[in-house]
Motif scaffolding. Structure first.
Motif, PDB file in Angstrom:
ATOM      1  N   UNK A  41      -1.913   3.665  -2.930  1.00  0.00           N
ATOM      2  CA  UNK A  41      -1.064   4.070  -2.140  1.00  0.00           C
ATOM      3  C   UNK A  41      -2.303   5.269  -3.375  1.00  0.00           C
ATOM      4  N   UNK A  42      -3.536   5.206  -2.466  1.00  0.00           N
ATOM      5  CA  UNK A  42      -4.835   6.165  -2.095  1.00  0.00           C
ATOM      6  C   UNK A  42      -4.545   6.294  -3.285  1.00  0.00           C
ATOM      7  N   UNK A  47      -2.918   1.001 -12.516  1.00  0.00           N
ATOM      8  CA  UNK A  47      -2.975  -0.447 -13.889  1.00  0.00           C
ATOM      9  C   UNK A  47      -3.693  -0.766 -14.040  1.00  0.00           C
ATOM     10  N   UNK A  48      -3.613  -1.219 -15.782  1.00  0.00           N
ATOM     11  CA  UNK A  48      -4.173  -1.712 -16.807  1.00  0.00           C
ATOM     12  C   UNK A  48      -4.005  -2.205 -17.606  1.00  0.00           C
ATOM     13  N   UNK A  49      -5.395  -2.471 -18.163  1.00  0.00           N
ATOM     14  CA  UNK A  49      -5.516  -2.167 -20.418  1.00  0.00           C
ATOM     15  C   UNK A  49      -6.421  -1.172 -20.293  1.00  0.00           C
ATOM     16  N   UNK A 114       0.954   1.011 -16.286  1.00  0.00           N
ATOM     17  CA  UNK A 114       1.021   1.538 -14.971  1.00  0.00           C
ATOM     18  C   UNK A 114       1.167   3.219 -14.988  1.00  0.00           C
ATOM     19  N   UNK A 115       0.314   3.631 -14.570  1.00  0.00           N
ATOM     20  CA  UNK A 115       0.319   5.527 -14.426  1.00  0.00           C
ATOM     21  C   UNK A 115       0.844   5.642 -12.718  1.00  0.00           C
ATOM     22  N   UNK A 116       1.351   6.726 -12.342  1.00  0.00           N
ATOM     23  CA  UNK A 116       2.104   6.924 -11.204  1.00  0.00           C
ATOM     24  C   UNK A 116       1.645   8.374 -11.219  1.00  0.00           C
ATOM     25  N   UNK A 117       0.729   8.462 -10.106  1.00  0.00           N
ATOM     26  CA  UNK A 117       0.449  10.471 -10.422  1.00  0.00           C
ATOM     27  C   UNK A 117       1.078  11.016  -9.224  1.00  0.00           C
TER      28      UNK A 117
END
Length: 117
Positions: A41-42, A47-49, A114-117
């Motif tokens: 999503x640009x 996602x990661x650790x 999981x980060x959503x900006x």
């Protein structure tokens, strides 16, 4: 393009190593390691650790929504105006947009995020 991404804590790529911004550091000398697995999503979904050694920092989410699942370690999160909460290996939690508080790593922590900006 592969639409299925495995997050494998036993087979990690090269980590990005960093330190907290000086204005965020409260106590200790924590080191952060980030293994980024995917971005979409640009760049607004990541996602990661992530891993942190013991220390204490200001946590300010702004407009970011973050889901965390602890693979190892112990942290104490204190939202402004609220009592501290302890999270340990196996726990999951969400920090919603607007979260402000203190992140205290008691034992080196490793989390899937999981980060959503």
């Amino acid at each position: 393009m592969n639409l299925l991404i495995k997050i494998d804590p036993e087979n990690l790529p090269e980590a990005k190593v960093s330190k907290p911004m000086p204005e965020r550091l409260i106590a200790g000398d924590p080191t952060f390691r980030t293994w980024a697995f995917d971005e979409g999503k640009e760049g607004r979904v990541k996602t990661g650790i992530w891993e942190a050694t013991p220390g204490e920092t200001h946590s300010i989410k702004g407009e970011i929504y973050e889901f965390c699942h602890l693979l190892d370690g112990v942290v104490e999160l204190t939202e402004e105006g609220r009592a501290p909460v302890i999270y340990r290996k196996g726990d999951s939690f969400v920090m919603k947009p607007g979260f402000r508080g203190v992140w205290k790593t008691i034992e080196t922590v490793r989390k899937i995020y999981v980060v959503i900006e």
